[in-house]
Design an enzyme around this catalytic site. Structure first.
Site, short mmCIF file in Angstrom:
data_model
loop_
_atom_site.label_atom_id
_atom_site.label_comp_id
_atom_site.label_asym_id
_atom_site.label_seq_id
_atom_site.Cartn_x
_atom_site.Cartn_y
_atom_site.Cartn_z
N CYS A 169 -50.60 -22.99 26.50
CA CYS A 169 -49.66 -23.06 25.39
C CYS A 169 -48.73 -21.86 25.35
O CYS A 169 -47.58 -21.97 24.92
CB CYS A 169 -50.42 -23.18 24.08
SG CYS A 169 -51.40 -24.68 23.94
N SER B 223 -48.13 -15.87 16.08
CA SER B 223 -47.74 -17.07 16.83
C SER B 223 -48.76 -18.19 16.70
O SER B 223 -48.49 -19.34 17.08
CB SER B 223 -47.53 -16.72 18.30
OG SER B 223 -48.74 -16.24 18.87
#
Length: 376
Positions: free
Chosen positions: A194, A73
């Site tokens: 995030c 990711s």
């Protein structure tokens, strides 16, 4: 490894030819960069572009502090890493990438979590520190150490569509991180990151590179760093705004309006007046609050859009407003925009949303739904 104390070679000057020709930077700036020691805390979305720019600009010694490993990711925004780096320590993968970019660069990887106990030891030899982390205890540990050591700190933050950048310079008259945010509230509250609200990858690259620019200006003496100013990015619109940052945090910040509205009624809560509407200007990704007071969630981006397009009839300008956000600069910017648009009365809430949630913890039938024009 070279200490980079020697004069730049002809090959080195050829690689930096555009810097050599740059008025105010020139060969002295190239030499100063080559002898500089920059420490980057965090090898993530902001740290990767910052490190890449600094290495390409021939900064002599780069220390990277990070205790994490590369995950899939990360790859969309952490531009130093590749699929083959998944599972490797970020500091090692970053060192390898920077060595490929510039083989003679000195990279000192520190696979450790920086905290209040080791921060001064880890940062003691830096000429400038760049903090790219998203963890408030780490941020304050870095800021405290830099303040104690007299080391300039380049500070940045990106969450969702929003970014901030400033520089904290040594000196008693200069602002510190505690002037930007409330320490106790940030350490107590669970801040969005995030992983929970996402992040716009190009904005991360833009601000990370800008952080490297601030560090280069400092170590080369070639410009004025962003001290006493917070640069705020709106990734949704691409707009950038600069807001002043005072060295002394104010308990209350008032924005002048043409028709100020003093509080005529006593209120047991000194922070919120009964007639005021709470305007939550956090990004749309943040959930609405359930509080026992008049409330609207209207993101700063939506306010800016309405003002820019002249649709001020969609803004709540005819009642007193108290503006709340997570950190401070968004609320100040929103208050300025609303005052310019003709708001009856507008001010920012001391302590922001963390203080708000502590004050109003019960559900309320008075809480209004999110503004109909809010982009979701």
């Amino acid at each position: 490894m070279s200490s980079h104390s020697e004069q730049p070679s002809a090959e080195h000057l050829d690689r930096q030819a555009r810097h050599v020709r740059l008025l105010g930077y020139g060969q002295p700036g190239v030499y100063r960069a080559r002898t500089a020691k920059v420490t980057v805390v965090g090898a993530g979305g902001l740290g990767c572009p910052a490190l890449q720019v600094l290495a390409a600009s021939d900064v002599g010694e780069l220390t990277i502090i990070d205790d994490d490993v590369v995950e899939r990711s990360n790859l969309a925004r952490q531009t130093l890493f590749r699929e083959t780096d998944i599972g490797r320590p970020k500091v090692v993968a970053a060192m390898d990438a920077l060595s490929r970019l510039r083989p003679e660069v000195t990279v000192l990887p520190r696979q450790v979590r920086l905290d209040a106990g080791n921060s001064e030891e880890l940062l003691a030899w830096a000429d400038v520190v760049i903090d790219t982390t998203d963890h408030w205890p780490t941020r304050f540990a870095v800021a405290d150490a830099c303040l104690a050591l007299g080391v300039p700190l380049v500070w940045g933050s990106v969450v969702s569509w929003d970014g901030l950048l400033t520089v904290f310079a040594p000196g008693s008259g200069n602002p510190t991180l505690a002037d930007l945010v409330d320490r106790e509230q940030q350490l107590r509250a669970e801040a969005p990151n995030c992983a929970t609200v996402g992040v716009f990858a190009p904005l991360v690259a833009e601000i990370g590179s800008a952080m490297a620019g601030e560090a280069l200006r400092i170590v080369t003496g070639s410009g004025s760093p962003l001290v006493g100013v917070v640069r705020s990015w709106n990734g949704r619109t691409g707009r950038v705004r600069e807001l002043p940052l005072a060295a002394q945090a104010r308990a209350t910040e008032q924005v002048p309006t043409a028709n100020p509205n003093p509080n005529p009624n006593p209120n047991p809560n000194p922070n919120i007046r009964p007639e005021e509407r709470i305007l939550d200007v956090r990004p749309a990704a943040h959930p609405d609050l359930s509080i026992n007071h008049k409330y609207t969630h209207l993101p700063l981006e939506t306010i800016a859009e309405h003002v820019a397009q002249g649709r001020i009839e969609l803004l709540p300008l005819d009642e007193p407003l108290v503006i709340a956000c997570a950190q401070g600069p968004r609320a100040r910017y929103a208050a300025e925009l609303l005052a310019e648009a003709g708001a009856e009365s507008v001010r920012t809430l001391p302590g922001g949303v963390p203080a708000l949630t502590a004050l109003f913890a019960t559900p309320s039938s008075q809480a209004l739904p999110t503004h109909a024009e809010e982009p979701r």
